[in-house]
Design an enzyme around this catalytic site. Structure first.
Site, short mmCIF file in Angstrom:
data_model
loop_
_atom_site.label_atom_id
_atom_site.label_comp_id
_atom_site.label_asym_id
_atom_site.label_seq_id
_atom_site.Cartn_x
_atom_site.Cartn_y
_atom_site.Cartn_z
N HIS A 1 0.88 -1.17 0.00
CA HIS A 1 0.00 0.00 0.00
C HIS A 1 0.92 1.22 0.00
O HIS A 1 2.00 1.18 0.60
CB HIS A 1 -0.82 0.09 1.27
CG HIS A 1 -1.70 -1.10 1.57
ND1 HIS A 1 -1.26 -2.20 2.22
CD2 HIS A 1 -3.02 -1.30 1.32
CE1 HIS A 1 -2.26 -3.05 2.36
NE2 HIS A 1 -3.33 -2.54 1.82
N ASP B 1 2.46 1.78 3.30
CA ASP B 1 3.41 0.79 3.84
C ASP B 1 4.82 1.25 3.52
O ASP B 1 5.77 0.96 4.25
CB ASP B 1 3.25 -0.59 3.18
CG ASP B 1 1.88 -1.20 3.39
OD1 ASP B 1 1.22 -0.84 4.37
OD2 ASP B 1 1.49 -2.05 2.56
N MET C 1 2.41 -5.80 -7.89
CA MET C 1 1.11 -5.19 -7.56
C MET C 1 1.29 -4.09 -6.53
O MET C 1 2.18 -4.16 -5.69
CB MET C 1 0.20 -6.30 -7.00
CG MET C 1 -1.16 -5.87 -6.51
SD MET C 1 -1.21 -5.35 -4.76
CE MET C 1 -1.87 -6.81 -3.97
N GLU D 1 -11.12 -6.34 -4.94
CA GLU D 1 -11.09 -7.38 -3.89
C GLU D 1 -12.29 -7.22 -2.98
O GLU D 1 -12.47 -6.19 -2.33
CB GLU D 1 -9.78 -7.23 -3.09
CG GLU D 1 -9.65 -8.23 -1.97
CD GLU D 1 -8.32 -8.10 -1.23
OE1 GLU D 1 -7.36 -7.51 -1.78
OE2 GLU D 1 -8.25 -8.58 -0.10
N LYS E 1 -14.77 -8.25 0.29
CA LYS E 1 -14.73 -8.76 1.67
C LYS E 1 -16.09 -8.46 2.30
O LYS E 1 -16.60 -7.35 2.11
CB LYS E 1 -13.60 -8.07 2.45
CG LYS E 1 -13.35 -8.65 3.83
CD LYS E 1 -12.15 -7.97 4.50
CE LYS E 1 -11.82 -8.60 5.83
NZ LYS E 1 -10.70 -7.92 6.52
N GLU F 1 -9.96 -13.29 -2.41
CA GLU F 1 -9.16 -13.71 -1.25
C GLU F 1 -9.85 -14.86 -0.54
O GLU F 1 -11.03 -14.77 -0.18
CB GLU F 1 -8.94 -12.55 -0.27
CG GLU F 1 -8.23 -13.03 0.99
CD GLU F 1 -7.72 -11.92 1.89
OE1 GLU F 1 -7.18 -10.93 1.35
OE2 GLU F 1 -7.85 -12.06 3.13
N HIS G 1 -11.66 -14.14 2.78
CA HIS G 1 -12.86 -13.30 2.70
C HIS G 1 -14.08 -14.13 2.30
O HIS G 1 -15.18 -13.92 2.84
CB HIS G 1 -12.64 -12.17 1.69
CG HIS G 1 -11.56 -11.22 2.11
ND1 HIS G 1 -11.13 -10.17 1.33
CD2 HIS G 1 -10.78 -11.18 3.22
CE1 HIS G 1 -10.17 -9.51 1.94
NE2 HIS G 1 -9.93 -10.12 3.10
N ASP H 1 -5.43 -13.56 -3.67
CA ASP H 1 -4.89 -13.44 -2.31
C ASP H 1 -5.08 -14.79 -1.60
O ASP H 1 -6.21 -15.21 -1.34
CB ASP H 1 -5.61 -12.34 -1.52
CG ASP H 1 -5.02 -10.96 -1.79
OD1 ASP H 1 -4.12 -10.85 -2.65
OD2 ASP H 1 -5.46 -9.99 -1.14
N ASP I 1 -11.64 -12.08 11.00
CA ASP I 1 -10.65 -12.06 9.92
C ASP I 1 -9.33 -12.64 10.42
O ASP I 1 -8.55 -11.97 11.08
CB ASP I 1 -10.49 -10.59 9.52
CG ASP I 1 -9.55 -10.38 8.37
OD1 ASP I 1 -9.16 -11.36 7.72
OD2 ASP I 1 -9.20 -9.21 8.13
N ASP J 1 -6.67 -14.44 8.73
CA ASP J 1 -5.42 -14.26 7.96
C ASP J 1 -4.36 -15.31 8.29
O ASP J 1 -3.18 -14.99 8.43
CB ASP J 1 -4.83 -12.86 8.23
CG ASP J 1 -5.41 -11.81 7.32
OD1 ASP J 1 -5.98 -12.17 6.27
OD2 ASP J 1 -5.28 -10.62 7.65
N ASP K 1 -1.64 -13.13 1.31
CA ASP K 1 -2.11 -11.98 2.10
C ASP K 1 -2.51 -12.49 3.48
O ASP K 1 -3.68 -12.73 3.76
CB ASP K 1 -3.31 -11.31 1.40
CG ASP K 1 -3.66 -10.01 2.09
OD1 ASP K 1 -2.89 -9.56 2.95
OD2 ASP K 1 -4.73 -9.45 1.78
#
Ligand code: GCO
Ligand code: MN
Ligand code: MN
Length: 388
Positions: free
Chosen positions: A55, A58, A89, A182, A184, A218, A221, A246, A256, A258, A288
């Protein structure tokens, strides 16, 4: 013994925010030091990854001065050159800053909506400068807690306007960049608009430049929504819209989580990898997810190595499934076709329809046949667990 070493052709990528995740959650503080972007690049090179995604914030803090931005980007480029990692990406953070508390492109405040476009155009410039060819849109806060606040049709209209504007921006700049949306269902909002990959696919068809826009499904998600992830991925593939993916893991209908890819739902992960490999998906395999909060930096490396290793193990199992004589014989038997229905298949004709309506069917005989899916599934299970 098979070789599960990640190679560039596997296109395994991680986000700065994934291996760099310091392990904070809504109930607890960070448990690891935050790694700098340059440190993340070196860690990813050490474990054998192909690429790194980010991002905007980031990499460049939201209030960095232009001089700070240039220095950070130069350091990052040097780390990429030193390690050979690439940036396939990039994406925009449209959720952390308090300004996005009511969403970005769908905020009720036109100034926030305009700021979201301003921020995204700059983030697109940054991504393209670092080599990204894919741009992901995850609408982290594009939703509501109460439907008293917003009409969802208005939300869709705003989302469409923003994406149309940004497609035009990319075309106008001459960038070689495609968008991947994406979905979610929730978290961090109570409800997020366009909650599944299927919703996204229908929405893309309403855009001005649908050919530029695909999806980034993802796993976690779709599992949060209780869905079969592979089926959503297959539909995206069928529509020519599987631009990115993802990978992670997640117990159904939980928060969530992950988790590391392959860590929780072995069969779902297996059939997903089998699908991607069978159809020849050629894009990045982006993990991800992040290490458990119990881990130190060595555990973060275990997490990253494990994600790629698990993918390659599933890939090998998929090849074995395709080569297994007993499994393939069963599949051939299950799909047997004596050709007697060929006259009714294919394109419609009035004669065909009339003949089909007149044809007698022996329902009892048709339903008497056992389909042997129990046996097929057990063979799959044995294969997966290494006893075959
Ligand atoms: C999440 C999302 C994000 C996005 C990322 C890239 O649940 O937080 O998966 O990690 O993938 O913002 O758009
Ligand atoms: Mn996620
Ligand atoms: Mn994601």
């Amino acid at each position: 013994m098979s070789d599960y070493t990640p190679k560039p052709e596997h296109q395994f990528t991680f986000g700065l925010w994934t291996v760099g995740n310091p392990g904070a959650d809504p109930f607890g503080s960070p448990v690891r030091n935050r790694l700098s972007p340059v440190e993340v690049v070196h860690l990813l090179a050490e474990v054998g990854a192909y690429g790194v995604n980010f991002h905007d914030n980031d990499l460049v803090p939201i209030d960095a001065t232009p001089a700070e931005r240039d220095r950070i980007v130069a350091d990052f480029k040097r780390a990429l050159a030193d390690t050979g990692l690439v940036v396939p990406m990039a994406t925009t953070n449209l959720f952390t800053d308090p300004v996005f508390k009511d969403g970005a492109f769908t905020s009720n405040d036109p100034k926030v909506r305009a700021y979201a476009l301003h921020k995204t155009m700059r983030a697109i410039d940054l991504g393209v400068e670092l080599g990204a060819r894919m741009y992901v849109f995850w609408g982290g806060r594009e939703g509501v807690e109460t439907d008293a606040a917003k009409n969802p049709v208005e939300g869709l209209k705003r989302m469409r306007e923003a994406l149309n504007f940004l497609c035009e921006y990319v075309i106008d700049q001459g960038y070689d960049l495609r968008f991947a949306l994406e979905a979610k269902p929730n978290e961090p909002r109570g409800d997020i608009y366009l909650p599944t990959t299927g919703h996204m696919l229908a929405f893309i068809a309403t855009l001005d430049h649908p050919q530029m826009v695909g999806v980034n499904p993802e796993l976690a998600h779709e599992h949060m929504a209780g869905l079969n992830f592979m089926h959503g991925v297959a539909q995206a593939w069928d529509a020519g819209k599987l631009f990115h993916i993802d990978l992670n893991d997640q117990n159904f209908c939980r928060y969530d989580q992950d988790f590391r890819f392959g860590s929780h739902n072995l069969k779902q992960a297996f059939f997903l990898v089998k699908f991607l490999e069978d159809v020849g998906y050629a894009g990045p395999r982006h993990f991800d997810s992040h290490a458990y909060r119990t881990e130190d930096i060595a555990g973060v490396k275990d997490f990253a190595r494990g994600s790629m290793r698990s993918y390659l193990i599933f890939k090998e199992k998929a090849a074995r499934f395709n080569a297994d004589p007993e499994i393939q014989a069963l599949l051939a038997e299950i799909n047997a076709d004596d050709g007697s229905m060929a006259v009714f298949q294919g394109a419609y004709s009035r004669d065909k329809a009339a003949a089909l309506k007149a044809h007698p069917f022996d329902r009892a005989a048709l339903s008497a046949r056992g389909l042997k899916y129990e046996r097929l599934d057990q063979l799959t299970f044995d294969l997966l667990l290494g006893v075959r």
